[in-house]
Design an enzyme around this catalytic site. Structure first.
Site, mmCIF file in Angstrom:
data_model
loop_
_atom_site.group_PDB
_atom_site.id
_atom_site.type_symbol
_atom_site.label_atom_id
_atom_site.label_comp_id
_atom_site.label_asym_id
_atom_site.label_seq_id
_atom_site.Cartn_x
_atom_site.Cartn_y
_atom_site.Cartn_z
ATOM 1 N N HIS A 191 38.193 35.176 49.662
ATOM 2 C CA HIS A 191 38.350 34.697 48.286
ATOM 3 C C HIS A 191 39.089 33.363 48.271
ATOM 4 O O HIS A 191 39.712 32.989 49.264
ATOM 5 C CB HIS A 191 39.135 35.708 47.439
ATOM 6 C CG HIS A 191 38.321 36.882 46.990
ATOM 7 N ND1 HIS A 191 38.114 37.981 47.785
ATOM 8 C CD2 HIS A 191 37.645 37.110 45.833
ATOM 9 C CE1 HIS A 191 37.350 38.858 47.139
ATOM 10 N NE2 HIS A 191 37.041 38.350 45.946
ATOM 11 N N LYS A 195 44.059 33.675 44.918
ATOM 12 C CA LYS A 195 44.035 35.136 44.700
ATOM 13 C C LYS A 195 45.355 35.744 45.168
ATOM 14 O O LYS A 195 45.840 35.425 46.257
ATOM 15 C CB LYS A 195 42.841 35.755 45.446
ATOM 16 C CG LYS A 195 42.701 37.242 45.180
ATOM 17 C CD LYS A 195 41.314 37.750 45.500
ATOM 18 C CE LYS A 195 41.201 39.247 45.275
ATOM 19 N NZ LYS A 195 41.358 39.615 43.868
HETATM 20 P P1 NAD Z 1 44.026 33.828 36.451
HETATM 21 O O1 NAD Z 1 45.416 33.795 36.982
HETATM 22 O O2 NAD Z 1 43.226 32.563 36.451
HETATM 23 O O3 NAD Z 1 44.017 34.394 34.937
HETATM 24 C C1 NAD Z 1 44.830 35.433 34.462
HETATM 25 C C2 NAD Z 1 45.249 35.062 33.039
HETATM 26 O O4 NAD Z 1 45.905 36.185 32.451
HETATM 27 C C3 NAD Z 1 46.246 33.883 33.004
HETATM 28 O O5 NAD Z 1 45.785 32.909 32.092
HETATM 29 C C4 NAD Z 1 47.529 34.549 32.528
HETATM 30 O O6 NAD Z 1 48.368 33.683 31.786
HETATM 31 C C5 NAD Z 1 46.966 35.687 31.677
HETATM 32 N N1 NAD Z 1 47.977 36.729 31.424
HETATM 33 C C6 NAD Z 1 48.856 37.284 32.297
HETATM 34 N N2 NAD Z 1 49.651 38.169 31.656
HETATM 35 C C7 NAD Z 1 49.248 38.185 30.365
HETATM 36 C C8 NAD Z 1 49.677 38.875 29.200
HETATM 37 N N3 NAD Z 1 50.698 39.760 29.251
HETATM 38 N N4 NAD Z 1 49.057 38.644 28.022
HETATM 39 C C9 NAD Z 1 48.029 37.760 27.953
HETATM 40 N N5 NAD Z 1 47.582 37.055 29.021
HETATM 41 C C10 NAD Z 1 48.181 37.263 30.209
HETATM 42 O O7 NAD Z 1 43.283 34.956 37.295
HETATM 43 P P2 NAD Z 1 41.700 35.249 37.418
HETATM 44 O O8 NAD Z 1 41.173 34.583 38.649
HETATM 45 O O9 NAD Z 1 41.046 35.002 36.105
HETATM 46 O O10 NAD Z 1 41.725 36.804 37.762
HETATM 47 C C11 NAD Z 1 42.357 37.730 36.907
HETATM 48 C C12 NAD Z 1 42.159 39.143 37.459
HETATM 49 O O11 NAD Z 1 40.771 39.477 37.448
HETATM 50 C C13 NAD Z 1 42.616 39.336 38.926
HETATM 51 O O12 NAD Z 1 43.167 40.631 39.050
HETATM 52 C C14 NAD Z 1 41.315 39.227 39.702
HETATM 53 O O13 NAD Z 1 41.356 39.873 40.958
HETATM 54 C C15 NAD Z 1 40.380 39.921 38.754
HETATM 55 N N6 NAD Z 1 38.938 39.656 38.910
HETATM 56 C C16 NAD Z 1 38.104 40.719 38.735
HETATM 57 C C17 NAD Z 1 36.747 40.549 38.777
HETATM 58 C C18 NAD Z 1 35.850 41.737 38.478
HETATM 59 O O14 NAD Z 1 34.619 41.617 38.518
HETATM 60 N N7 NAD Z 1 36.425 42.880 38.135
HETATM 61 C C19 NAD Z 1 36.200 39.282 39.031
HETATM 62 C C20 NAD Z 1 37.071 38.206 39.197
HETATM 63 C C21 NAD Z 1 38.447 38.403 39.118
#
Ligand code: NAD
Length: 304
Positions: A191, A195
């Site tokens: 990744h 991450k």
């Molecule tokens: P990122 O850090 O770019 O985004 C996360 C966002 O959540 C940030 O903008 C952060 O400020 C916000 N956030 C955190 N706490 C919060 C709260 N209490 N209230 C509101 N907003 C809040 O991360 P990302 O790359 O977008 O990934 C996020 C998650 O999704 C990770 O756990 C990642 O592994 C997962 N993910 C899952 C899949 C899937 O298919 N299930 C795919 C991609 C990523």
């Protein structure tokens, strides 16, 4: 509408019968669509996945983005949810109150952190709103808490929302069931450099799928990091190897290796759009379901 044409007619009468230039009918918004659309809220709408979710939901004619929230103190608060995601403004500012969002939306999509997700699942249960969770890195106790909230509403939890990976999960269980433990199972994932959890939620789900095929608990056979004098590989272990770098969206390979031959099954995600489309598909599906704790296999009809 009827009221305004009556006003125009009486104005024409008052001006000595002279009629004003004809007013072309303006296209009216498709209210039937707006009424039936699924009202979507996005938690973490400034994140990599959050922005993608806003774009994908806006592009889907069965959805209407009604709001987005960010963590307290985020510089995104107050900005337009659409503009932040790089599309036309939606006229909705990023908020900080998730309670308001769960009030306004039919379904809330969330890809954030485990702690934030648990807090929001409680709101989903309280407001009886669909909660689609893509957050990874949740511990078993946290998943048990989500299952408790799912008694009040439909919650879909999927460490990977793509169709391809969910097919891969099925294949891995079948292959593991067919091959005896002389075939070593190793899972390699890569990744992007930002991450924060490892191995990825998808790698762990693939490990669980393989363990299910072998009828063992993953916890008993997982080898989650080898370093130094580890000794020889234990028969039946399921090993994990983790790579991080650049902007890699997500790559997973499951290797089944025996003496003299190897089977490899690989999935490569080249765009986050696949996860966002999966999340929206899950939300549209979940709104028709009774309260419960669902997986992407349920959404895609892959559960056996
Ligand atoms: P990122 O850090 O770019 O985004 C996360 C966002 O959540 C940030 O903008 C952060 O400020 C916000 N956030 C955190 N706490 C919060 C709260 N209490 N209230 C509101 N907003 C809040 O991360 P990302 O790359 O977008 O990934 C996020 C998650 O999704 C990770 O756990 C990642 O592994 C997962 N993910 C899952 C899949 C899937 O298919 N299930 C795919 C991609 C990523």
């Amino acid at each position: 509408m009827a009221k305004s044409s009556k006003t125009k007619a009486s104005r024409a009468k008052a001006s000595g019968g002279k009629t004003a230039a004809p007013v072309l009918p303006r296209p009216t918004p498709d209210n039937s669509r707006l009424k039936s659309a699924l009202r979507i809220g996005v938690v973490g709408c400034a994140g990599r996945m959050g922005q993608m979710l806003v774009r994908a939901a806006t592009a889907n004619e069965r959805c209407l983005v009604v709001g987005g929230v960010e963590r307290a103190g985020s510089s995104a608060i107050g900005r337009d949810v659409g503009a932040l995601a790089g599309i036309d403004p939606l006229g909705v500012p990023v908020g900080a109150d998730a309670g308001d969002l769960f009030d306004a939306a039919d379904a809330v999509l969330e890809f954030t952190s485990p702690t934030a997700t648990l807090h929001h699942a409680e709101l989903a249960a309280k407001h009886r709103k669909v909660h689609i969770i893509g957050t990874t890195g949740l511990e078993a106790a946290q998943i048990a808490t989500l299952q408790r909230h799912a008694k009040q509403t439909a919650i879909v939890l999927a460490p990977n929302m793509s169709l391809g990976v969910n097919l891969l999960l099925r294949m891995v269980t079948q292959v593991a069931r067919s091959l005896d433990p002389d075939w070593d199972i190793e899972i390699v994932e890569m990744h992007h450099r930002a991450k924060v959890d490892a191995p990825s939620g998808t790698a762990l789900a693939l490990g669980k799928a393989a363990a299910e095929g072998r009828n063992v608990a993953l916890d008993r056979v997982a080898a989650r990091g080898r370093d130094g004098m580890t000794g020889a590989r234990r028969r039946g272990d399921i090993g994990f190897a983790v790579l991080r770098g650049g902007d890699v969206v997500g790559e997973h390979t499951v290797m089944f290796t025996a003496d003299g031959e190897r089977v490899e099954i690989t999935h490569k995600a080249t765009s986050r759009e696949i996860f966002a489309r999966g999340a929206i598909r899950a939300a549209l599906w979940a709104r028709e379901q009774p309260p419960g704790f669902y997986s992407m296999a349920d959404v895609l009809g892959l559960s056996s």
